[in-house]
Design an enzyme around this catalytic site. Structure first.
Site, PDB file in Angstrom:
ATOM      1  N   HIS A 198       0.851  -1.190   0.000  1.00 38.56           N
ATOM      2  CA  HIS A 198       0.000   0.000   0.000  1.00 38.56           C
ATOM      3  C   HIS A 198       0.882   1.234   0.000  1.00 38.56           C
ATOM      4  O   HIS A 198       1.937   1.231   0.632  1.00 38.56           O
ATOM      5  CB  HIS A 198      -0.897   0.004   1.248  1.00 38.56           C
ATOM      6  N   ASP A 205      -8.007  -5.632   0.380  1.00 38.25           N
ATOM      7  CA  ASP A 205      -8.476  -6.426  -0.760  1.00 38.25           C
ATOM      8  C   ASP A 205      -8.069  -7.886  -0.697  1.00 38.25           C
ATOM      9  O   ASP A 205      -8.612  -8.716  -1.407  1.00 38.25           O
ATOM     10  CB  ASP A 205      -7.948  -5.816  -2.061  1.00 38.25           C
TER      11      ASP A 205
END
Ligand code: ACO
Length: 436
Positions: free
Chosen positions: A313, A371
């Protein structure tokens, strides 16, 4: 903005005059250096592709501490919101700044519920798509098309219009996503049912048919509601920045949100949940847990272009707090459906364990993001893989519209207009075609 007593001084090695730049303090997070007057003072721009060190706006909505793995909506930790509140309370918080009391919750829920139907013409518009169109292609079109159906809420400079557009978007997104799904499978559209919760209504529109009664499972309803809460906002990510930039031209809110939907589609952003599940399917097909070592080797090979989807991320350099909550929900949903031994979930757990111990991932601070698990939950609920990102868009709509309205409501806002470092040809003359 609170100015700090500290100032930054920019000096130049060629002896140019020093420039003093103001520094501002937020309530949390790094201070910012105000470079707005830099061009006027020096004739120079700053260079920061990918916004690695640039705060593009002032905001009071969402705060992420990537090193701690902390996410706050209006100051409230995501863990507390996910366990004590539902999605519509979270929407109220993001839009208006405070959690609703019981009275406000009831009126807000009624308001959203009253806007869940879409103009009947919408289904004819939908019919223009191929049945096998990707749901995100359909969603980009449908959301943009809302501006053609709701002319009375398209003036972004009118606060009343902005508020009605926000409610309409939050209310209608589940209806549009469910319609996009029903269209691709050739089933009749199910109209919204106002006695159901926001998540329950979405499950009903997705999975009910006119032929028989559909009972919403409370566990799946709660799981979906949690997916919505966890995806509701995430400060200035790519799609939110897209919405802000698009809206900064004064375009209508529906058009700006459609731009956000388009941006979210990419596999480096919202498309990662679909890509993560497809990756798990591929490893499963290749031999499952035994093939993880081989797969990780490919991921580490710079020339392979293979990434561990659902990992890494831009902001989190620690475990994404949403991934922890999602993993919890994943176990609950699989338990409810009797899928505790689901091979894909087992594979995901094994992959996560190996990656978290591997030097490549540890040294780069690559942790699972939301996710990694949300795809498994959605698949267990029965949501088809290509629809995952559309569900993300549904949930993120409130964040997009809250951020857009915050920007437009700010008297200092300006059209977004980045500058560039030009590397192309210097001025030259066009030659007649025979001489080129
Ligand atoms: N698998 C393998 N290596 C990775 C991964 C990954 N998933 N993510 C980052 N890396 C590596 C990069 O190759 C780079 O290595 P290097 O320093 O040797 O060159 C290093 O880690 C830093 O990564 P960057 O790509 O520079 O980090 P950036 O902040 O630009 O990218 C991103 C973040 C796009 C999310 C990236 O981690 C990624 O592509 N992840 C997979 C896709 C994904 O899961 N996206 C969802 C994001 S969350 C969301 O949108 C809800």
């Amino acid at each position: 903005m609170k100015a700090s007593e500290n100032k930054a001084t920019l000096s130049f090695s060629n002896g140019g005059q020093n420039v003093e730049l103001p520094i501002y303090k937020g309530t949390l997070g790094p201070d910012v250096i105000d470079i707005r007057k830099l061009y006027a003072q020096t004739g120079m721009f700053t260079y920061d592709p990918g916004f690695m060190s640039t705060a593009s706006c002032e905001s009071a909505i969402t705060y992420i501490d990537g090193d701690k793995g902390e996410l706050l909506y209006r100051g409230y930790p995501i863990e507390q919101l996910a366990t004590n509140c539902d999605f519509l309370e979270t929407c109220h918080l993001l839009l208006y700044g405070e959690l609703p009391d019981q009275g406000k919750k009831t009126s807000f829920t009624k308001l959203v519920t009253n806007h869940t139907m879409v103009n009947e013409q919408m289904q004819f518009f939908l019919r223009g798509f191929r049945r096998d169109a990707h749901p995100m292609a359909i969603m980009t079109g449908l959301v943009g098309a809302l501006s053609a159906f709701y002319h009375d809420s398209t003036d972004i400079n009118n606060p009343k219009h902005r508020e009605i557009a926000a409610i309409r978007l939050i209310a209608k997104m589940p209806t549009l996503v469910a319609m996009a799904y029903k269209y691709t499978v050739g089933q009749p559209y199910m109209y919204p049912k106002n006695d159901l919760s926001y998540a329950g209504n979405f499950l009903h529109m997705m999975f009910a048919t006119p032929c028989e009664e559909y009972k919403v499972s409370p566990v799946l309803e709660r799981a979906l509601d949690r997916i919505f809460i966890l995806h509701a906002d995430h400060e200035q990510n790519a799609s939110t920045s897209t919405v802000r930039l698009c809206g900064s031209s004064g375009t209508n809110p529906f058009a700006a949100i459609a731009a956000g939907v388009a941006c979210l589609w990419g596999p480096a952003h919202g498309g990662a949940n679909e890509a993560a599940l497809n990756m798990l399917y591929d490893i499963q097909k290749a031999g499952g847990v035994d093939k993880i070592g081989e797969f990780i080797k490919q991921v580490k090979d710079k020339n392979s272009n293979v990434k561990l989807m659902g990992f890494g991320h831009r902001v989190y350099k620690n475990y994404d707090p949403r991934a922890k909550l999602m993993q919890e929900t994943c176990k609950e949903v699989l338990g409810e459906l009797g899928l505790e031994n689901d091979p894909l979930f087992k594979l995901a757990m094994a992959l996560e364990k190996i990656a978290l111990e591997d030097e490549y991932f540890v040294s780069r601070k690559l942790y699972p993001n939301v996710d990694f698990y949300s795809g498994i939950v959605q698949r267990a609920i029965g949501i088809p893989v290509p629809l995952f990102t559309a569900v993300f868009a549904l949930a993120r709509t409130v964040g997009w519209i809250a951020q857009l309205n915050e920007m437009i409501g700010d008297p200092d806002y300006k059209i977004g207009r980045p500058r560039q470092l030009f590397e192309g040809s210097v001025k030259r003359d066009v030659k007649p075609i025979a001489q080129r």
